[in-house]
Design a protein around this motif. Structure first.
Motif, PDB file in Angstrom:
ATOM      1  N   PRO A  31      82.702  43.954  -3.745  1.00  0.00           N
ATOM      2  CA  PRO A  31      82.021  42.666  -3.955  1.00  0.00           C
ATOM      3  C   PRO A  31      82.687  41.510  -3.205  1.00  0.00           C
ATOM      4  N   ALA A  32      84.012  41.458  -3.240  1.00  0.00           N
ATOM      5  CA  ALA A  32      84.722  40.366  -2.555  1.00  0.00           C
ATOM      6  C   ALA A  32      84.600  40.490  -1.042  1.00  0.00           C
ATOM      7  N   LEU A  33      84.580  41.706  -0.538  1.00  0.00           N
ATOM      8  CA  LEU A  33      84.412  41.904   0.898  1.00  0.00           C
ATOM      9  C   LEU A  33      83.000  41.522   1.331  1.00  0.00           C
ATOM     10  N   ALA A  34      82.003  41.877   0.524  1.00  0.00           N
ATOM     11  CA  ALA A  34      80.626  41.460   0.815  1.00  0.00           C
ATOM     12  C   ALA A  34      80.535  39.931   0.827  1.00  0.00           C
ATOM     13  N   PHE A  40      75.850  43.310   4.148  1.00  0.00           N
ATOM     14  CA  PHE A  40      76.360  42.111   3.483  1.00  0.00           C
ATOM     15  C   PHE A  40      76.254  42.180   1.963  1.00  0.00           C
ATOM     16  N   THR A  41      76.027  43.366   1.425  1.00  0.00           N
ATOM     17  CA  THR A  41      75.917  43.556  -0.022  1.00  0.00           C
ATOM     18  C   THR A  41      77.106  44.350  -0.540  1.00  0.00           C
ATOM     19  N   GLY A  42      77.325  44.255  -1.850  1.00  0.00           N
ATOM     20  CA  GLY A  42      78.384  45.040  -2.470  1.00  0.00           C
ATOM     21  C   GLY A  42      78.181  46.529  -2.284  1.00  0.00           C
ATOM     22  N   ASP A  43      76.943  46.997  -2.450  1.00  0.00           N
ATOM     23  CA  ASP A  43      76.659  48.424  -2.265  1.00  0.00           C
ATOM     24  C   ASP A  43      76.887  48.848  -0.817  1.00  0.00           C
ATOM     25  N   GLY A  44      76.479  47.999   0.123  1.00  0.00           N
ATOM     26  CA  GLY A  44      76.699  48.301   1.527  1.00  0.00           C
ATOM     27  C   GLY A  44      78.182  48.394   1.860  1.00  0.00           C
ATOM     28  N   GLN A  45      78.956  47.452   1.338  1.00  0.00           N
ATOM     29  CA  GLN A  45      80.401  47.485   1.579  1.00  0.00           C
ATOM     30  C   GLN A  45      81.053  48.673   0.884  1.00  0.00           C
ATOM     31  N   ARG A  46      80.566  49.035  -0.301  1.00  0.00           N
ATOM     32  CA  ARG A  46      81.127  50.189  -1.021  1.00  0.00           C
ATOM     33  C   ARG A  46      80.931  51.461  -0.188  1.00  0.00           C
ATOM     34  N   SER A  47      79.776  51.622   0.433  1.00  0.00           N
ATOM     35  CA  SER A  47      79.535  52.788   1.297  1.00  0.00           C
ATOM     36  C   SER A  47      80.478  52.801   2.487  1.00  0.00           C
ATOM     37  N   ILE A  48      80.669  51.633   3.089  1.00  0.00           N
ATOM     38  CA  ILE A  48      81.576  51.529   4.242  1.00  0.00           C
ATOM     39  C   ILE A  48      83.010  51.820   3.814  1.00  0.00           C
ATOM     40  N   ILE A  49      83.418  51.253   2.676  1.00  0.00           N
ATOM     41  CA  ILE A  49      84.773  51.487   2.174  1.00  0.00           C
ATOM     42  C   ILE A  49      84.983  52.972   1.894  1.00  0.00           C
ATOM     43  N   ASP A  50      84.013  53.616   1.265  1.00  0.00           N
ATOM     44  CA  ASP A  50      84.134  55.054   0.985  1.00  0.00           C
ATOM     45  C   ASP A  50      84.325  55.852   2.273  1.00  0.00           C
ATOM     46  N   ALA A  51      83.571  55.503   3.310  1.00  0.00           N
ATOM     47  CA  ALA A  51      83.712  56.193   4.599  1.00  0.00           C
ATOM     48  C   ALA A  51      85.092  55.935   5.202  1.00  0.00           C
ATOM     49  N   LYS A  52      85.558  54.694   5.116  1.00  0.00           N
ATOM     50  CA  LYS A  52      86.880  54.363   5.653  1.00  0.00           C
ATOM     51  C   LYS A  52      87.987  55.090   4.886  1.00  0.00           C
ATOM     52  N   LEU A  53      87.853  55.165   3.564  1.00  0.00           N
ATOM     53  CA  LEU A  53      88.871  55.856   2.779  1.00  0.00           C
ATOM     54  C   LEU A  53      88.861  57.359   3.044  1.00  0.00           C
TER      55      LEU A  53
END
Length: 188
Positions: A28-31, A53-66
């Motif tokens: 959420p903070a990253l979005a 630019f959404t929390g869900d969009g960033q969560r998907s990106i973060i999951d891929a990065k992790l």
């Protein structure tokens, strides 16, 4: 190989500014940070779909990065001023063997630009890449007209090594980039 979050403790850059490994809780903070900086970053980044630019969009990106972090090929950090995310910095494409190299990418919130945070973050990542990851070299690229990013790299000990025509598709078109590198044995 360092692939656990505890292998990368938070780094304090200034009194209230820290560099920490990204986590799902940051979505959420990253979005919000990307929403605040959408126009500011547009000339320097690929075109982004609204979902980015959404929390869900960033969560998907973060999951891929992790997942890439767990595989040992990426280290993604967020830069925060207290609880507020004000940028990211990432080592990507980490290659072992005789190359021992990675690519560096970063951005700083427009409200915080020009305060030395980019240089402090890049310098901290250089030290981490050398001392904790055992890398030999880091490469970075900037658009030809991105003087601010070039200053950060210069202050962080990077040397310009060339020009890459039509290197990345930024702001909807293939653009030339200046290439920089830092040989880490020379890191101080």
């Amino acid at each position: 190989m360092l692939t656990e979050p505890q292998d990368f403790p938070a780094i304090t850059l200034f009194q209230n500014t820290t560099l920490t490994l990204v986590s799902d809780a940051d979505a959420p903070a990253l979005a919000a940070a990307y929403q605040r900086n959408r126009n500011y970053l547009a000339p320097w980044e690929p075109l982004r779909p609204d979902a980015f630019f959404t929390g869900d969009g960033q969560r998907s990106i973060i999951d891929a990065k992790l997942a890439l972090f767990q595989a040992g090929s990426e280290v993604p950090w967020v830069l925060a001023d207290g609880e507020r995310i004000i940028g990211t910095i990432t080592l990507t494409g980490i290659v072992r063997g005789p190359f021992l190299s990675a690519n560096l990418g970063y951005w700083i919130d427009g409200e915080y630009a020009g305060r030395g945070l980019g240089t402090a973050a890049v310098t901290a990542v250089v030290v981490t890449a050398r001392e904790r990851l055992g890398l030999h070299r880091i490469q970075a690229a900037t658009l030809l007209h991105n003087a601010a990013s070039q200053r950060i790299l210069d202050k962080s000990g990077f040397a310009q090594i060339g020009l890459a025509p039509r290197y990345l598709k930024i702001a909807g078109r293939w653009q030339d980039h200046l290439l920089f590198q830092r040989i880490l044995e020379a890191a101080k």
